[in-house]
Scaffold this motif. Sequence first.
Motif, mmCIF file in Angstrom:
data_model
loop_
_atom_site.group_PDB
_atom_site.id
_atom_site.type_symbol
_atom_site.label_atom_id
_atom_site.label_comp_id
_atom_site.label_asym_id
_atom_site.label_seq_id
_atom_site.Cartn_x
_atom_site.Cartn_y
_atom_site.Cartn_z
ATOM 1 N N ASN A 77 0.847 -1.174 -0.176
ATOM 2 C CA ASN A 77 0.043 -0.040 0.129
ATOM 3 C C ASN A 77 0.845 1.225 -0.089
ATOM 4 O O ASN A 77 1.573 1.532 0.869
ATOM 5 N N PRO A 78 0.821 2.149 -0.916
ATOM 6 C CA PRO A 78 1.610 3.135 -1.287
ATOM 7 C C PRO A 78 1.321 4.463 -0.349
ATOM 8 O O PRO A 78 2.088 5.279 0.259
ATOM 9 N N LEU A 79 -0.083 4.462 0.432
ATOM 10 C CA LEU A 79 -0.234 5.100 1.541
ATOM 11 C C LEU A 79 0.575 5.257 2.764
ATOM 12 O O LEU A 79 0.579 6.064 3.527
ATOM 13 N N ILE A 80 1.081 3.958 3.134
ATOM 14 C CA ILE A 80 1.378 3.924 4.303
ATOM 15 C C ILE A 80 2.991 4.379 4.446
ATOM 16 O O ILE A 80 3.520 3.901 3.782
ATOM 17 N N LYS A 81 3.309 4.725 5.571
ATOM 18 C CA LYS A 81 4.801 5.277 6.066
ATOM 19 C C LYS A 81 5.031 4.258 6.965
ATOM 20 O O LYS A 81 6.351 3.841 6.930
ATOM 21 N N ASN A 82 4.275 3.761 7.816
ATOM 22 C CA ASN A 82 4.973 2.924 8.899
ATOM 23 C C ASN A 82 3.841 1.902 9.609
ATOM 24 O O ASN A 82 2.665 2.433 9.724
ATOM 25 N N LYS A 83 3.978 0.832 9.910
ATOM 26 C CA LYS A 83 2.902 0.105 10.629
ATOM 27 C C LYS A 83 3.493 -0.836 11.931
ATOM 28 O O LYS A 83 4.774 -0.765 12.029
ATOM 29 N N GLN A 84 2.577 -1.089 12.899
ATOM 30 C CA GLN A 84 3.074 -1.601 14.095
ATOM 31 C C GLN A 84 1.846 -2.463 14.638
ATOM 32 O O GLN A 84 0.723 -1.995 14.639
#
Length: 772
Positions: A77-84
């Motif tokens: 997903n190109p919208l996501i900068k970071n996930k946790q």
Amino acid sequence: MLIKILHKDFLKNKIIHITLCLFIVLSALLVASGTNMITELVHSMNALFAKSNVPHFVQMHAGKIDRGEIDTFAEDNPLIKNKQIVEMLHIDASNIELGNHLTGKHSVMDHYFVKQNSTMDRLLNLDSEVLQISKGEIAVPVYFSQRAGIKLGDKVKISNKDFDMEWTVVDFVRDAQMNPSVVHSKRFVLHETDLNDLKNRLGEVEYLIEFQLKDPATLNEFRNIYQSSNLPQQGPAIDYHLFKALNALTDGIVATVVLLVSLLLMIIAILCIRFTVHAAIEEDIKEIGVMKAIGISLQAMKKIYLFKYIILAVVASLIGYILSTFLSHLFTNNIMLYIGMAPKSPFLKMLPLLAVFCLFMIIVFFCVMAFNVMNKISAVEALRSGSMRKTDRVKVSFPLSKNKFMDVPTFLGFADIFGRFKLYRLLLFVFFLCSFIIIVPVNFLNTIQSSDFIQYMGVERSDVRIDIPQVDSQRFAELIAHIHNDQDVKRYAPLSTSQFKVLNQEGIEENIMVEIGDFSIFPLEYLKGSAPIRKNEIALSYLNSKEMKKTVGDTLRLILQGKEQELVISGIYQDVTNGGRTAKALLPMNHQPVLWYEVAVDFKTGIDIQAKKEEYAQAFYPSKVTDLKEYLKQTFGNTVDQLKFLTTLAIIIALFISTLITSLFLKMLVAKDFSEIAIMKRIGFSPYHIRKHYIVKIGFVLGVGIILGTITSNTVGESLVSGMLSLIGAAKITFVIDPVKTYILCPLIVLFVVITTTILSTVSVGKIRMED
């Protein structure tokens, strides 16, 4: 020379000048404090969110997850900068002892135990630094520090039949996501080793699936993408904007009301200045006539008077600002505890001073406007009669000979009010505002403390509410069977909450949490329409209806067991729980994975509810059995405490204003009526009758002001409160009015203060003589 004139004038009227100075001090104090509170709230909350590195979108999930699937989604997903992915260990409150054996048995909060996060959603201490916890230590949410009195060094104990674990409280948690008391989830921070040890012994694991976006403006787009996917979604989804609204709720309400009171005080300050200026001019009318007669220009005379009020306003405004710097903690204590104080730029520090400067400029402007009355003074008339002789009296036809219902002083009092209504309307407006300032906070406080407030939480009003926090259909069935056979039960309603897919106007799937059951047993009050009574009907919460742009009679496309089903919206209700985004329907129970079960229960008259609460809590452990009064206290206790302080402050301010304005108005009025009072004394009126004449006038104006203030408080006041709470899902608040407080006690207090002030302020009429 000007200084000597001012000094002499101050000594001559020192009481009125000191009183006016105190009033400006109070205005400046509240303006500065309100501005400082808003500044601190916005700036400190932004700093808290920045230090915590708050995610933009959070999906809560109870159940198993596939980490690889979530990783793949984030990478693609190109919208996501970071996930946790955050693991939270849910421990039932009945297993927890906080502090000195303060058990969480009857807590409405969900207790989660976590470790410090690595990349975002950082949990902070009271110094707004990232928490560092060692083995054997624990950090407790600030909520329990305030509400349960937990202190550093206290013990937190978790026990079961098979084991005991204990930690020492070494810090408190500022949690940007779960700080507010209206959020029923609270996170305790443990060392990773202790958490793993506890996880192997007790509790259920739940998850927070968190995302930060490259551009926060794409939040709605991302939410639609996530909710139309097959990723874990068994729980509410919360976003950045809701985190901010919830964190700002309590202090935002208080700050808004403080600023509202400040604005009302500013209006009253203008009237106060007008009264003071006119009283001074009436008192010095002969001197003004002499100065005009000997050729002193009007501008020079205005300068003499205006300079006095400028000096007075400067000194009072500075005192008010300085006092605000010392008393600001009274307004910002809650912000300091829950959010923390972030360092401010010089500009932000100057904002309260700029607000006070604006107040000062407004005062000076209206002083200039008030002194324009000197333009109309005739030197000859001033020297001859000692009065401005304004034609402010309207002829009214009240034949004294036909009056049979009141004595002469009372009759003359009413005649004067109607004859000079333009003069008295200013005092009427002040009393109206003072009543408004008192009644709105009193009614709001009474409303939020009332058990009726539960309806704004989307919760059915009942004696007891039973929640089964984890999905356990067998325990739910056993509970229903037990309640059905309990002879003490009057009525009950079993409910379950599940998450469904719904198609929006663009045909994109979104999530919606739907409560399922019979809603006719414990009905809510609906903003529009009514509860669903047919299987093809659904009721929406206010925020859901607003975001979906739906109203009563519209249709909603719900995905039920893989098939699209069209439901008619039967009603719109208010709800501040679960982000304010819920729904109610008569769908088949258990056809969709259940998030939790609830049962609302009413007992027969005479049954000991507390005893039944204990009985059910023991029989169906670990279910939560909640008295709704306690539920409201734990949820809004912090807001109630803030409102109590604000209500007390509002009453004190309103009484002070009433006293001040009444005394200033009477000083002006007695000076204006000097000749009439002398004539009344000459024809036989005693000082008692003359004072009664003024008491009747002030008392009547006060009575009308209180009536108008009460009516406006119950209409406009309700709208103001509703506007503040609409951000979290309560769009229309109806005040719960205590008639004794609102219609008897508050008016009597104001009446006593004003009449006492009137009596004291008219003592001087006994000294007036015709030859003066």
